[in-house]
Scaffold this motif. Structure first.
Motif, PDB file in Angstrom:
ATOM      1  N   PHE A 248     -15.107   3.788  19.945  1.00  0.00           N
ATOM      2  CA  PHE A 248     -14.635   4.320  18.663  1.00  0.00           C
ATOM      3  C   PHE A 248     -15.130   3.484  17.493  1.00  0.00           C
ATOM      4  CE2 PHE A 248     -12.161   7.492  20.548  1.00  0.00           C
ATOM      5  CZ  PHE A 248     -11.417   8.199  19.604  1.00  0.00           C
ATOM      6  N   MET A 249     -15.066   4.098  16.311  1.00  0.00           N
ATOM      7  CA  MET A 249     -15.380   3.417  15.060  1.00  0.00           C
ATOM      8  C   MET A 249     -14.106   3.324  14.212  1.00  0.00           C
ATOM      9  SD  MET A 249     -19.014   5.260  14.074  1.00  0.00           S
ATOM     10  CE  MET A 249     -19.715   3.882  13.144  1.00  0.00           C
ATOM     11  N   ALA A 250     -14.089   2.344  13.321  1.00  0.00           N
ATOM     12  CA  ALA A 250     -12.936   2.146  12.438  1.00  0.00           C
ATOM     13  C   ALA A 250     -13.427   1.913  11.016  1.00  0.00           C
ATOM     14  CB  ALA A 250     -12.098   0.958  12.905  1.00  0.00           C
ATOM     15  N   ARG A 251     -12.506   2.153  10.074  1.00  0.00           N
ATOM     16  CA  ARG A 251     -12.822   1.938   8.665  1.00  0.00           C
ATOM     17  C   ARG A 251     -11.558   1.562   7.930  1.00  0.00           C
ATOM     18  NH1 ARG A 251     -13.644   3.162   3.338  1.00  0.00           N
ATOM     19  NH2 ARG A 251     -15.713   3.942   2.714  1.00  0.00           N
ATOM     20  N   ILE A 252     -11.606   0.473   7.165  1.00  0.00           N
ATOM     21  CA  ILE A 252     -10.498   0.175   6.269  1.00  0.00           C
ATOM     22  C   ILE A 252     -10.534   1.182   5.132  1.00  0.00           C
ATOM     23  CG2 ILE A 252      -9.625  -1.496   4.582  1.00  0.00           C
ATOM     24  CD1 ILE A 252     -10.483  -3.715   6.461  1.00  0.00           C
ATOM     25  N   VAL A 253      -9.432   1.865   4.914  1.00  0.00           N
ATOM     26  CA  VAL A 253      -9.337   2.874   3.863  1.00  0.00           C
ATOM     27  C   VAL A 253      -8.974   2.232   2.535  1.00  0.00           C
ATOM     28  CG1 VAL A 253      -8.082   4.940   3.094  1.00  0.00           C
ATOM     29  CG2 VAL A 253      -8.750   4.691   5.510  1.00  0.00           C
ATOM     30  N   ASP A 254      -7.988   1.344   2.573  1.00  0.00           N
ATOM     31  CA  ASP A 254      -7.498   0.664   1.363  1.00  0.00           C
ATOM     32  C   ASP A 254      -7.469  -0.830   1.661  1.00  0.00           C
ATOM     33  OD1 ASP A 254      -5.953  -0.459  -0.708  1.00  0.00           O
ATOM     34  OD2 ASP A 254      -4.832   1.392  -0.991  1.00  0.00           O
ATOM     35  N   ALA A 255      -8.468  -1.548   1.142  1.00  0.00           N
ATOM     36  CA  ALA A 255      -8.631  -2.962   1.497  1.00  0.00           C
ATOM     37  C   ALA A 255      -7.442  -3.807   1.067  1.00  0.00           C
ATOM     38  CB  ALA A 255      -9.916  -3.509   0.881  1.00  0.00           C
TER      39      ALA A 255
ATOM     40  N   ARG B 113      -1.545   8.672   1.361  1.00  0.00           N
ATOM     41  CA  ARG B 113      -0.492   8.761   2.373  1.00  0.00           C
ATOM     42  C   ARG B 113      -0.176   7.407   3.011  1.00  0.00           C
ATOM     43  NH1 ARG B 113       0.518  14.060   3.589  1.00  0.00           N
ATOM     44  NH2 ARG B 113       1.499  13.513   5.575  1.00  0.00           N
ATOM     45  N   GLY B 114      -0.784   6.328   2.512  1.00  0.00           N
ATOM     46  CA  GLY B 114      -0.472   4.997   3.018  1.00  0.00           C
ATOM     47  C   GLY B 114      -1.148   4.640   4.319  1.00  0.00           C
ATOM     48  N   GLN B 115      -2.194   5.390   4.692  1.00  0.00           N
ATOM     49  CA  GLN B 115      -2.948   5.077   5.917  1.00  0.00           C
ATOM     50  C   GLN B 115      -4.079   4.129   5.524  1.00  0.00           C
ATOM     51  OE1 GLN B 115      -3.692   9.241   6.592  1.00  0.00           O
ATOM     52  NE2 GLN B 115      -2.293   9.333   8.327  1.00  0.00           N
ATOM     53  N   SER B 116      -3.870   2.838   5.749  1.00  0.00           N
ATOM     54  CA  SER B 116      -4.820   1.837   5.256  1.00  0.00           C
ATOM     55  C   SER B 116      -6.047   1.675   6.137  1.00  0.00           C
ATOM     56  CB  SER B 116      -4.121   0.479   5.101  1.00  0.00           C
ATOM     57  OG  SER B 116      -3.654   0.012   6.364  1.00  0.00           O
ATOM     58  N   VAL B 117      -6.068   2.340   7.302  1.00  0.00           N
ATOM     59  CA  VAL B 117      -7.198   2.231   8.217  1.00  0.00           C
ATOM     60  C   VAL B 117      -7.395   3.571   8.900  1.00  0.00           C
ATOM     61  CG1 VAL B 117      -5.781   1.419  10.165  1.00  0.00           C
ATOM     62  CG2 VAL B 117      -8.212   0.795  10.065  1.00  0.00           C
ATOM     63  N   SER B 118      -8.626   3.837   9.323  1.00  0.00           N
ATOM     64  CA  SER B 118      -8.956   5.108   9.957  1.00  0.00           C
ATOM     65  C   SER B 118      -9.839   4.860  11.167  1.00  0.00           C
ATOM     66  CB  SER B 118      -9.690   6.018   8.964  1.00  0.00           C
ATOM     67  OG  SER B 118     -10.197   7.188   9.609  1.00  0.00           O
ATOM     68  N   PHE B 119      -9.636   5.658  12.232  1.00  0.00           N
ATOM     69  CA  PHE B 119     -10.466   5.616  13.430  1.00  0.00           C
ATOM     70  C   PHE B 119     -11.107   6.980  13.650  1.00  0.00           C
ATOM     71  CE2 PHE B 119      -7.479   2.374  15.763  1.00  0.00           C
ATOM     72  CZ  PHE B 119      -7.827   1.405  14.845  1.00  0.00           C
ATOM     73  N   LEU B 120     -12.239   7.001  14.328  1.00  0.00           N
ATOM     74  CA  LEU B 120     -12.845   8.258  14.763  1.00  0.00           C
ATOM     75  C   LEU B 120     -13.774   8.002  15.935  1.00  0.00           C
ATOM     76  CD1 LEU B 120     -16.038   8.258  13.710  1.00  0.00           C
ATOM     77  CD2 LEU B 120     -14.994   8.867  11.543  1.00  0.00           C
TER      78      LEU B 120
ATOM     79  N   MET C 142      -5.978   9.922   2.751  1.00  0.00           N
ATOM     80  CA  MET C 142      -5.395   8.898   3.615  1.00  0.00           C
ATOM     81  C   MET C 142      -4.828   7.754   2.783  1.00  0.00           C
ATOM     82  SD  MET C 142      -7.751   8.609   7.077  1.00  0.00           S
ATOM     83  CE  MET C 142      -9.386   8.849   6.377  1.00  0.00           C
ATOM     84  N   ARG C 143      -5.546   7.355   1.755  1.00  0.00           N
ATOM     85  CA  ARG C 143      -5.041   6.294   0.883  1.00  0.00           C
ATOM     86  C   ARG C 143      -3.726   6.721   0.231  1.00  0.00           C
ATOM     87  NH1 ARG C 143      -6.851   4.545  -5.096  1.00  0.00           N
ATOM     88  NH2 ARG C 143      -6.073   2.393  -5.084  1.00  0.00           N
TER      89      ARG C 143
ATOM     90  N   ALA D 208     -15.478   4.816  -1.412  1.00  0.00           N
ATOM     91  CA  ALA D 208     -14.082   4.570  -1.793  1.00  0.00           C
ATOM     92  C   ALA D 208     -14.097   3.592  -2.961  1.00  0.00           C
ATOM     93  CB  ALA D 208     -13.282   4.025  -0.619  1.00  0.00           C
ATOM     94  N   PRO D 209     -14.213   4.092  -4.188  1.00  0.00           N
ATOM     95  CA  PRO D 209     -14.391   3.208  -5.351  1.00  0.00           C
ATOM     96  C   PRO D 209     -13.249   2.236  -5.576  1.00  0.00           C
ATOM     97  CG  PRO D 209     -13.980   5.503  -6.015  1.00  0.00           C
ATOM     98  CD  PRO D 209     -14.237   5.525  -4.554  1.00  0.00           C
ATOM     99  N   TRP D 210     -12.062   2.539  -5.051  1.00  0.00           N
ATOM    100  CA  TRP D 210     -10.935   1.614  -5.206  1.00  0.00           C
ATOM    101  C   TRP D 210     -11.144   0.324  -4.413  1.00  0.00           C
ATOM    102  CZ3 TRP D 210     -10.706   6.511  -3.075  1.00  0.00           C
ATOM    103  CH2 TRP D 210     -10.610   6.582  -1.680  1.00  0.00           C
ATOM    104  N   ASN D 211     -12.039   0.340  -3.417  1.00  0.00           N
ATOM    105  CA  ASN D 211     -12.369  -0.878  -2.658  1.00  0.00           C
ATOM    106  C   ASN D 211     -13.580  -1.603  -3.229  1.00  0.00           C
ATOM    107  OD1 ASN D 211     -10.357  -0.433  -0.696  1.00  0.00           O
ATOM    108  ND2 ASN D 211     -11.724   0.840   0.546  1.00  0.00           N
ATOM    109  N   ASN D 212     -14.462  -0.876  -3.861  1.00  0.00           N
ATOM    110  CA  ASN D 212     -15.738  -1.420  -4.304  1.00  0.00           C
ATOM    111  C   ASN D 212     -15.545  -2.384  -5.474  1.00  0.00           C
ATOM    112  OD1 ASN D 212     -18.672  -1.191  -3.854  1.00  0.00           O
ATOM    113  ND2 ASN D 212     -18.702  -0.518  -5.991  1.00  0.00           N
ATOM    114  N   GLY D 213     -15.933  -3.642  -5.300  1.00  0.00           N
ATOM    115  CA  GLY D 213     -15.784  -4.598  -6.388  1.00  0.00           C
ATOM    116  C   GLY D 213     -15.564  -6.008  -5.895  1.00  0.00           C
ATOM    117  N   SER D 214     -15.121  -6.858  -6.800  1.00  0.00           N
ATOM    118  CA  SER D 214     -14.958  -8.280  -6.508  1.00  0.00           C
ATOM    119  C   SER D 214     -13.485  -8.653  -6.501  1.00  0.00           C
ATOM    120  CB  SER D 214     -15.706  -9.115  -7.554  1.00  0.00           C
ATOM    121  OG  SER D 214     -17.092  -8.830  -7.512  1.00  0.00           O
ATOM    122  N   TYR D 215     -13.115  -9.501  -5.549  1.00  0.00           N
ATOM    123  CA  TYR D 215     -11.707  -9.827  -5.324  1.00  0.00           C
ATOM    124  C   TYR D 215     -11.546 -11.319  -5.042  1.00  0.00           C
ATOM    125  CZ  TYR D 215     -11.288  -4.781  -4.490  1.00  0.00           C
ATOM    126  OH  TYR D 215     -11.335  -3.422  -4.621  1.00  0.00           O
ATOM    127  N   MET D 216     -10.316 -11.761  -5.218  1.00  0.00           N
ATOM    128  CA  MET D 216      -9.923 -13.078  -4.723  1.00  0.00           C
ATOM    129  C   MET D 216      -9.016 -12.859  -3.516  1.00  0.00           C
ATOM    130  SD  MET D 216     -10.227 -16.272  -4.753  1.00  0.00           S
ATOM    131  CE  MET D 216     -11.048 -16.530  -6.339  1.00  0.00           C
TER     132      MET D 216
END
Length: 401
Positions: free
Chosen positions: A282-289, A110-117, A107-108, A316-324
């Motif tokens: 439904f539930m949602a998840r940010i795929v690419d923060a 393909r540019g799908q930044s959020v997911s529902f199920l 999904m990341r 999703a290790p690309w999201n895991n971490g510290s940001y500004m």
């Protein structure tokens, strides 16, 4: 002997095996004619289907529908996870976990930044970063409890869905864009999903200027009216549609209807003690923060905000971490990685999981409420600054997949 496990993309050749697993897992049976009709949908509906093969045989599967959702009035590319199923002999062996992690990566890409199920168990999907994002109200109303009929300036017209699909579609999109988490429906979605799941009559309200302002889709069976969709753009249309529902009082005993969580019908009734319940959906998840925040529009303010934020995302290790997190005066924002740990820049910091970040940005639960429940850690003053910039919108989803 060690088993060979592969995650592969399915195609039409795997349709028979896939439909067999789906019928078993979700406990339904299709006739041979229905299976052939469904095969057409399988072939042309925008979706990527993934299989976990064990020694070359289908063991588990998951579909990611290529959809778009409204958030803050804008369309976000969304991956709709559906049809997750496993044969019993392969359950509790980590196959679904591997499928879910794989779908996140895809999904990341393909540019799908959020997911529902739609979860079979909320706790299970919560482990993988999805979180509850919406609920709905369900009313069952006796005919003697219905809103009083009113004189309306316009008219109600029952229409054929085929003849009015453009009008209905425009009304739906205008209505849906006012909420967070609704679907932007395509013609294919109307044909394969809405029209099949929501049969019956369609009635449109036109105002005195002959402009469509709302519609309902409903059916009457066994003395009950079931309203599948109730869409109104203003209070005039809402009153007109309820008056139309009340016109059926001689042939029904009750009305069943589902509405968004911000609906206040009981408050407006002379007798508000109708049967109603609130149902988590439904539930949602940010795929690419970073990609999500870049598209998200925060509320405008006189000052720019900078908030150091640590995101926990095990899968999703690309999201895991510290940001500004930088939120400009205009509401445009960016999320730039600082690595780890979160820097002490004097502006304060917060820490939260990816599911919590999802539910607060969609507006289902406020940042302050999440802070009170221990789902967000950090300085309360920083929590309040972030809350101030998050737009207030109700979440809603009128569809199922």
């Amino acid at each position: 002997m060690e088993r060979k496990i592969e995650i592969v993309q399915m195609n039409e050749e795997q349709y028979e095996a896939s439909i067999a697993l789906s019928q078993f897992a979700f406990q339904y049976v299709k006739s041979s004619e229905e299976i052939q009709r469904t095969k057409e949908q399988y072939r042309i509906e925008p979706a990527i289907r993934w299989a976990a093969l064990v020694d070359g045989q289908l063991a588990a599967q998951a579909t990611v529908l290529e959809l778009h959702t409204y958030i803050g009035g804008s369309k976000f590319a969304m991956g709709g996870v559906a049809g997750v199923a496993t044969w019993p002999e392969h359950r509790r062996q980590g196959l679904v976990a591997r499928l879910l992690v794989h779908t996140l990566e895809e999904m990341r890409n393909r540019g799908q930044s959020v997911s529902f199920l739609h979860p079979f168990a909320f706790a299970f999907y919560r482990k993988f970063g999805w979180e509850t994002y919406t609920e709905f109200k369900s009313y069952t109303i006796r005919t003697d409890q219905l809103p009083a009929r009113q004189a309306i300036p316009g008219r109600i017209e029952r229409v054929s869905i085929d003849d009015s699909v453009h009008t209905i579609g425009q009304l739906y999109e205008t209505y849906a864009s006012k909420y967070n988490g609704t679907l932007a429906r395509t013609d294919l979605w109307w044909e394969y999903r809405v029209n099949k799941r929501k049969p019956g009559q369609t009635a449109v309200y036109y105002d005195a200027q002959n402009s469509p302002q709302g519609y309902i889709r409903y059916e009457v069976k066994n003395s009950q009216m079931t309203v599948h969709e109730f869409v109104h753009l203003n209070e005039e249309a809402r009153n007109a549609l309820w008056s139309f529902i009340a016109q059926h009082d001689s042939m029904i005993e009750r009305v069943s209807i589902t509405v968004p969580s911000d609906d206040l019908l009981p408050f407006l009734l002379n007798n508000p003690r109708i049967q109603h319940e609130t149902i988590p959906y439904f539930m949602a998840r940010i795929v690419d923060a970073a990609a999500f925040v870049e598209q998200y529009h925060f509320d405008e303010d006189d000052c720019e905000d900078q908030i150091a934020i640590t995101i926990k995302d095990e899968h999703a290790p690309w999201n895991n971490g510290s940001y500004m997190l930088t939120i400009e005066k205009s509401g445009k924002a960016s999320l730039v990685s600082y690595g780890s740990p979160t820097p002490n820049n004097g502006n304060g910091s917060i820490e939260l999981g990816i599911g919590t970040l999802t539910t607060l940005l969609l507006g289902y639960v406020s940042t302050l409420q999440l802070y009170q429940y221990g789902r967000v850690q950090g300085e309360e003053s920083i929590i309040k600054r972030l809350q101030k910039r998050i737009p207030e919108r109700t979440t809603y989803l009128a569809d199922f997949f």
